[in-house]
Design a protein around this motif. Structure first.
Motif, PDB file in Angstrom:
ATOM      1  N   GLU A   1      41.286  41.432  49.413  1.00  0.00           N
ATOM      2  CA  GLU A   1      42.689  41.780  49.692  1.00  0.00           C
ATOM      3  C   GLU A   1      43.002  41.709  51.179  1.00  0.00           C
ATOM      4  OE1 GLU A   1      43.047  45.777  48.386  1.00  0.00           O
ATOM      5  OE2 GLU A   1      43.226  45.308  46.272  1.00  0.00           O
TER       6      GLU A   1
ATOM      7  N   ALA B   1      47.022  40.108  54.817  1.00  0.00           N
ATOM      8  CA  ALA B   1      48.277  40.776  54.445  1.00  0.00           C
ATOM      9  C   ALA B   1      49.182  39.869  53.618  1.00  0.00           C
ATOM     10  CB  ALA B   1      49.007  41.253  55.702  1.00  0.00           C
ATOM     11  N   GLU B   2      49.163  38.573  53.939  1.00  0.00           N
ATOM     12  CA  GLU B   2      50.051  37.650  53.225  1.00  0.00           C
ATOM     13  C   GLU B   2      49.528  37.356  51.822  1.00  0.00           C
ATOM     14  OE1 GLU B   2      49.307  37.260  56.369  1.00  0.00           O
ATOM     15  OE2 GLU B   2      51.267  37.383  57.330  1.00  0.00           O
TER      16      GLU B   2
ATOM     17  N   ARG C   1      47.355  39.217  50.106  1.00  0.00           N
ATOM     18  CA  ARG C   1      46.871  40.387  49.380  1.00  0.00           C
ATOM     19  C   ARG C   1      47.466  40.499  47.981  1.00  0.00           C
ATOM     20  NH1 ARG C   1      48.427  45.615  52.003  1.00  0.00           N
ATOM     21  NH2 ARG C   1      48.224  44.234  53.774  1.00  0.00           N
ATOM     22  N   TYR C   2      48.750  40.172  47.883  1.00  0.00           N
ATOM     23  CA  TYR C   2      49.436  40.384  46.617  1.00  0.00           C
ATOM     24  C   TYR C   2      49.622  39.101  45.816  1.00  0.00           C
ATOM     25  CZ  TYR C   2      50.112  44.948  48.594  1.00  0.00           C
ATOM     26  OH  TYR C   2      49.877  46.183  49.130  1.00  0.00           O
ATOM     27  N   SER C   3      48.942  38.026  46.245  1.00  0.00           N
ATOM     28  CA  SER C   3      49.161  36.741  45.588  1.00  0.00           C
ATOM     29  C   SER C   3      48.079  36.360  44.587  1.00  0.00           C
ATOM     30  CB  SER C   3      49.256  35.628  46.644  1.00  0.00           C
ATOM     31  OG  SER C   3      50.327  35.893  47.518  1.00  0.00           O
TER      32      SER C   3
ATOM     33  N   ARG D   1      45.752  39.980  40.306  1.00  0.00           N
ATOM     34  CA  ARG D   1      46.802  40.986  40.451  1.00  0.00           C
ATOM     35  C   ARG D   1      47.968  40.675  39.515  1.00  0.00           C
ATOM     36  NH1 ARG D   1      51.485  41.362  43.228  1.00  0.00           N
ATOM     37  NH2 ARG D   1      52.254  43.481  43.432  1.00  0.00           N
TER      38      ARG D   1
END
Lengths: 198, 198
Positions: free
Chosen positions: B119, B122-123, B125-127, B131
């Motif tokens: 993770e 920052a860019e 982490r949610y991709s 997830r």
């Protein structure tokens, strides 16, 4: 022009004025073009100052970013600790909690890149004093709102949904509007603070 | 010893066996000493293989980490999609949602460093696809549980509270036990899925 005060004082006044000009210029760049555009060169140009002056006042780009970040967080904290209701004292706790998230999301909409840059390191992301202040504030509001149970853990949970990287990802990559995210926050707060059936 | 099959096949069998040994060794190191201790040297030593063999099978440390991560996430997904209840199908949606968070937190307790390393940016982490699969699963369970409103946004919110960096920070820096965090997840799920007063 008349010179008021001794030269030393003038120099100090210049320094204060330049510092304010540099911060203004940095905010202008940040709002218009995002954090990547915020170079020391661009700031000097925008402020109408020499690059040397910018470095003399702030030392480095990361020092400038940190100063911007701290002033943003301080302003946000003033708002929820002592500002007008519903964000500040005077409104009921649930309304204040809703206003807290909405204000944070507004800030992320404008200065999200800056806030995300500050969260960049995985180890330090959750260690900032600003985050601790937010979690404490949410804890206080949940307790005032009569929420029972492990309130500090619940507060941490709620605060994590306002994480800059998460919100920016949802908004930019996931195309979820900031309004929808803000309404989602309100929905979550209402569910969490609703009287529990036992 | 008798040689069974042609040499090419033996070589392939060796490759498969070495791969499995390397992954086992890597998991042993990870569980015992964390992600920082997971060097190619340490893995080769633990597996009883030459360092060259480890590099031949995995190319680089980050490739090895990615393989470990993918197998961890695949196993977790198999559990919530097709494993035994209450995590898998067969239990009621609220119990499955509670089991989902508890299983994720168990995994973070053991392999948190690995998941946090993944993770880190920052860019990105949610991709991750992992997830996305989790958010989709939570969305499905919330809907099955009769939750009304903007369920995808709510699901994103709930999932964010299981973020590896957040959980590890709470646990290691904030000294909140994994049990307390898991109970906090259950409390949150119960609040969120409780019938709404209108």
């Amino acid at each position: 022009m008349l010179q008021v005060g001794p030269p030393a004082e003038t120099e100090r006044a210049d320094a204060v004025r330049n510092r304010a000009r540099i911060l203004d210029a940095a905010r202008t760049i940040l709002d218009a073009s995002g954090v990547d555009a915020l170079t020391m060169d661009a700031v000097a140009r925008e402020a109408g100052l020499g690059k040397g002056t910018v470095f003399r006042r702030f030392g480095s780009r990361s020092q400038l970013l940190l100063t911007l970040l701290n002033s943003t967080e301080e302003e946000f904290q003033r708002g929820f600790l002592a500002g007008p209701p519903p964000l500040g004292p005077g409104a009921n706790p649930v309304d204040r909690l809703i206003a807290f998230g909405r204000a944070r999301l507004d800030l992320l909409g404008v200065q999200g890149d800056l806030l995300r840059a500050a969260e960049a390191s995985a180890e330090s992301r959750y260690s900032s004093p600003a985050r601790a202040a937010s979690v404490l504030h949410i804890t206080m509001l949940l307790r005032s709102g009569g929420v029972q149970g492990d309130v500090p853990v619940l507060a941490t949970t709620l605060n994590s949904t306002l994480d800059a990287a998460l919100v920016l990802h949802e908004n930019r990559v996931g195309s979820v509007s900031m309004e929808r995210i803000a309404n989602g926050w309100e929905d979550l707060v209402r569910r969490v603070t609703a009287p529990q059936q036992t």
